[in-house]
Design a protein around this motif. Sequence first.
Motif, PDB file in Angstrom:
ATOM      1  N   ASN A 105     -14.529  -2.944  18.539  1.00 59.57           N
ATOM      2  CA  ASN A 105     -14.435  -1.772  17.355  1.00 59.57           C
ATOM      3  C   ASN A 105     -13.760  -2.260  16.095  1.00 59.57           C
ATOM      4  O   ASN A 105     -14.131  -1.976  15.144  1.00 59.57           O
ATOM      5  CB  ASN A 105     -13.764  -0.492  18.013  1.00 59.57           C
ATOM      6  CG  ASN A 105     -13.733   0.559  17.083  1.00 59.57           C
ATOM      7  OD1 ASN A 105     -12.787   0.559  16.344  1.00 59.57           O
ATOM      8  ND2 ASN A 105     -14.873   1.247  16.699  1.00 59.57           N
ATOM      9  N   TYR A 108     -15.931  -4.524  14.373  1.00 62.26           N
ATOM     10  CA  TYR A 108     -16.927  -3.556  13.744  1.00 62.26           C
ATOM     11  C   TYR A 108     -16.624  -2.985  12.300  1.00 62.26           C
ATOM     12  O   TYR A 108     -17.483  -2.876  11.484  1.00 62.26           O
ATOM     13  CB  TYR A 108     -17.479  -2.465  14.703  1.00 62.26           C
ATOM     14  CG  TYR A 108     -18.313  -1.569  14.273  1.00 62.26           C
ATOM     15  CD1 TYR A 108     -19.799  -2.157  13.734  1.00 62.26           C
ATOM     16  CD2 TYR A 108     -17.997  -0.256  13.946  1.00 62.26           C
ATOM     17  CE1 TYR A 108     -20.720  -1.077  13.292  1.00 62.26           C
ATOM     18  CE2 TYR A 108     -19.060   0.627  13.466  1.00 62.26           C
ATOM     19  CZ  TYR A 108     -20.217   0.391  13.097  1.00 62.26           C
ATOM     20  OH  TYR A 108     -21.048   0.960  12.497  1.00 62.26           O
ATOM     21  N   LEU A 111     -17.241  -5.227   9.229  1.00 63.60           N
ATOM     22  CA  LEU A 111     -18.373  -5.928   9.038  1.00 63.60           C
ATOM     23  C   LEU A 111     -18.318  -6.495   7.519  1.00 63.60           C
ATOM     24  O   LEU A 111     -18.731  -7.696   7.354  1.00 63.60           O
ATOM     25  CB  LEU A 111     -19.465  -5.261   9.485  1.00 63.60           C
ATOM     26  CG  LEU A 111     -20.012  -5.220  11.033  1.00 63.60           C
ATOM     27  CD1 LEU A 111     -21.021  -4.345  10.991  1.00 63.60           C
ATOM     28  CD2 LEU A 111     -20.332  -6.427  11.150  1.00 63.60           C
ATOM     29  N   LEU A 206     -22.582  -5.728  17.312  1.00 63.04           N
ATOM     30  CA  LEU A 206     -21.590  -4.736  17.144  1.00 63.04           C
ATOM     31  C   LEU A 206     -22.312  -3.541  16.370  1.00 63.04           C
ATOM     32  O   LEU A 206     -21.847  -2.327  16.798  1.00 63.04           O
ATOM     33  CB  LEU A 206     -20.611  -5.287  15.874  1.00 63.04           C
ATOM     34  CG  LEU A 206     -19.697  -6.255  16.274  1.00 63.04           C
ATOM     35  CD1 LEU A 206     -19.059  -6.770  15.058  1.00 63.04           C
ATOM     36  CD2 LEU A 206     -18.842  -5.943  17.299  1.00 63.04           C
ATOM     37  N   ARG A 210     -22.123   0.241  18.494  1.00 63.42           N
ATOM     38  CA  ARG A 210     -21.101   1.133  17.556  1.00 63.42           C
ATOM     39  C   ARG A 210     -20.573   2.147  18.215  1.00 63.42           C
ATOM     40  O   ARG A 210     -19.769   2.774  17.780  1.00 63.42           O
ATOM     41  CB  ARG A 210     -21.746   1.152  16.080  1.00 63.42           C
ATOM     42  CG  ARG A 210     -22.869   2.010  15.861  1.00 63.42           C
ATOM     43  CD  ARG A 210     -23.241   1.880  14.573  1.00 63.42           C
ATOM     44  NE  ARG A 210     -24.762   2.340  14.560  1.00 63.42           N
ATOM     45  CZ  ARG A 210     -25.500   2.445  13.575  1.00 63.42           C
ATOM     46  NH1 ARG A 210     -25.231   1.889  12.668  1.00 63.42           N
ATOM     47  NH2 ARG A 210     -27.029   2.755  13.923  1.00 63.42           N
TER      48      ARG A 210
END
Lengths: 424, 379
Positions: A105, A108, A111, A206, A210
């Motif tokens: 997470n 993510y 990104l 990812l 999510r």
Amino acid sequence: MIRKEMIAMLLAGGQGSRLGVLTSDVAKPAVSFGGKYRIIDFPLSNCINSGIDTVGVLTQYQPLVLNSHIGIGIPWDLDRNNGGVAVLPPYERSDTSEWYSGTANAIYQNLKYMESYNPEYVLILSGDHIYKMDYEAMLDFHKQNNADVTIAAIPVPMEEASRFGIVVTDEEKQITAFEEKPERPRSNLASMGIYIFNWSVLRDSLIAMRDQSNCDFGKHIIPYCHDGGKRLFAYEFNDYWKDVGTLGSYWEANMELIDLIPEFNLYEDYWKIYTKQDIIEPQYVAAGAKVERSIIGAGAQIYGQVINCVLGAGVTVEEGTVVKDSIIMKNTHIGKKAYIEKAIIAENCIIGDGDEIGVGEEAVSQLNASIYAFGLATIGENTVIPPHVKVGKNTAIKGMTTNEDYPDAQLPSGGYIIKAGETS
Amino acid sequence: MKALGIILAGGNSSRMQNLSEKRAISALPVGCSYRCIDFVLSNMTNSNIQTVAVLSQYNARSLNEHLNSSKWWNFGRKQGGLFLFTPTVTVDNSWWYRGTADAMWQNIDFLKKRHEPYVVIASGDCVSKMDFNEILDYHIAKQSDITVVCAKLPSWEDPKRFGVVQLDMEGKIIDFNEKPMVANSDIVSTGVYVIRRRTLIELLEQCNEEGRYNFVTDVLIRQKGLKKIYGYMLEGYWSNIASVESYYRTNMDFLKKDVRDYFFHQEPQIYSKSYDLPPAKYNTGSGVTNSLIASGCIINSKVENSVLFKKVFVGNNSVIKNSIIMNGAYIGDNVHIENCIVESSETLLSGSTYIGEDGIRIVAERNKRYEVQQMNGEG
């Protein structure tokens, strides 16, 4: 457009709660190690030594020491016009804002950072381990196998394998199964938490995952990639690698450095470990002092006896004092005629004259028996201990303590004094 | 800051014997963790001087290496910076620096281009802490043309190698004798001067036209009657390294608590280049007393009243007494060293003995390390 072949994402937000009072104000990656380093120096130095000049450091828990340690990355030559080191804390968004809820997470949520470098590969690291590793060799292995994901893995004793994420591979080192903390492990190759992903595979996984709560690499992303038919390989690493997750393993790993020829050798010119060094002056060992089987950081002043110890920079050990089998961190001052055995004393502590620490019979910790074990006395940073008190084994002390905190001038084995919010 | 800095670091002295074969004095390792020039560089950066020119010509390789990045002293800025000027051949000049004034004159374009109203000129071979802001305030308050920083000479030093000055009650210099045969005062110039930049440019141009090259004899002493020259008395530790004896004594001074506290533990800090060395390691059999040990050392033996610079290795059953061991030296087993200065990167054969009998002995064997290690039966 900037383009980097491989960038690294270093997960440094963990508390490391099993290190007890050592991490009550400091994230685990910022805990001192080996007299002058902090744990995060090892992965950061590995990065630059492997030719990776772009590193995102994800922080969350108690980031102050970590932030000031990393700064703009000068000690690791990571102060770059293009790339370099970037500290990435959780941030607020217009619709939602959330903490990093799991390793994947956290990645993510960054990104866009990775996207901006348009990399081919992303290296995922954690700031919890002591090792020297050439990530470039791992990348070569990744490329040779035309892999989507490569996991660095180390052989561990079979009886300990159930504590780790275990990879099962075929002869070509391709991963056929991945088991998180299996009861009956089918292999002894443990994941080191170091991954190389093809960027597109990482990004897609990812995004697909999510909505997974507490999304974690070992628990979610790797199984997702495996189930999706991606090519997963295990890169076997057979050198020194130490998890310093518990007080016992932390103490042991430090003590190994004082062996005549340590298994983990910091004295080689090849593959240096870099760190921020704000104390550069020499150390002074006085007439009448005795130092044996120890490593000592810059600027320390030794007037007493230091035997089997790891001492950080700027530590003072006054006259008539004996320090044995202990780890003393940066700028801690130990008064006169004290006796310290098997203790871990964090940064900027003041230990009074005539104190005895780590003495008496062992007893189970009343605070947390699984953390404060190993017979160690553990003292958190900025702690003050008044003169002439006795502190037993499996103890924990943190904060400005005064004589009132020590009935009969002692803290018996297994006891603790935690004074939150009060520091010297 | 209202001043720029010029460091005269070109010097060499025959009194340094073979210690200066390897490097200029300003690059000599001092105080266990530093090089000589670190003191003046730190003093300048701590006084907010942002632009510093180092003028050097004698064997500048080691100095150059030390100054390869200016970031350690905080000079890596957009404004200002650290410049190392060695002599260069130009269309109208192919001389070496013929003296201190000539060295500055050859870089007069640098002086002309800057905008700082004052210049602090200092030498690179002194160990001290100086607050140049305070000296500049004094210079301005006295309406002085040239201010010379002065210090009381330690009693063991020979005044014959210094500029000896006499001050009046106001601090005005009434007599200045360069390296006199008979000294009439124990106050000497530390080789640090404050002067207005425009005045310096004028004096240097005039000096060059007359074919004169030395700042002290050709500028300072000749201008004595014309310009207002004041002396600023420096308090605190000061040592000039220009002989083997002063080099040895200065290093040994760091074993004294007051000197250590002054340089190591009192603000402002002295900076130096970082070498990323591991902590010093004391193995079984080590017995270190009253000594300074730098990072990266590995010690297996007795070390007494000595200073060990970075990355020194000391084998088993050796004895090191009253000595200075410079960086990177490798000392085998059963070696006896007393009253010596061991050159950097030296490799000493097991079982050898080096004793300075009358005075300090400089050990510069230049052994090949792999040969010695083979003879010692290692690696």
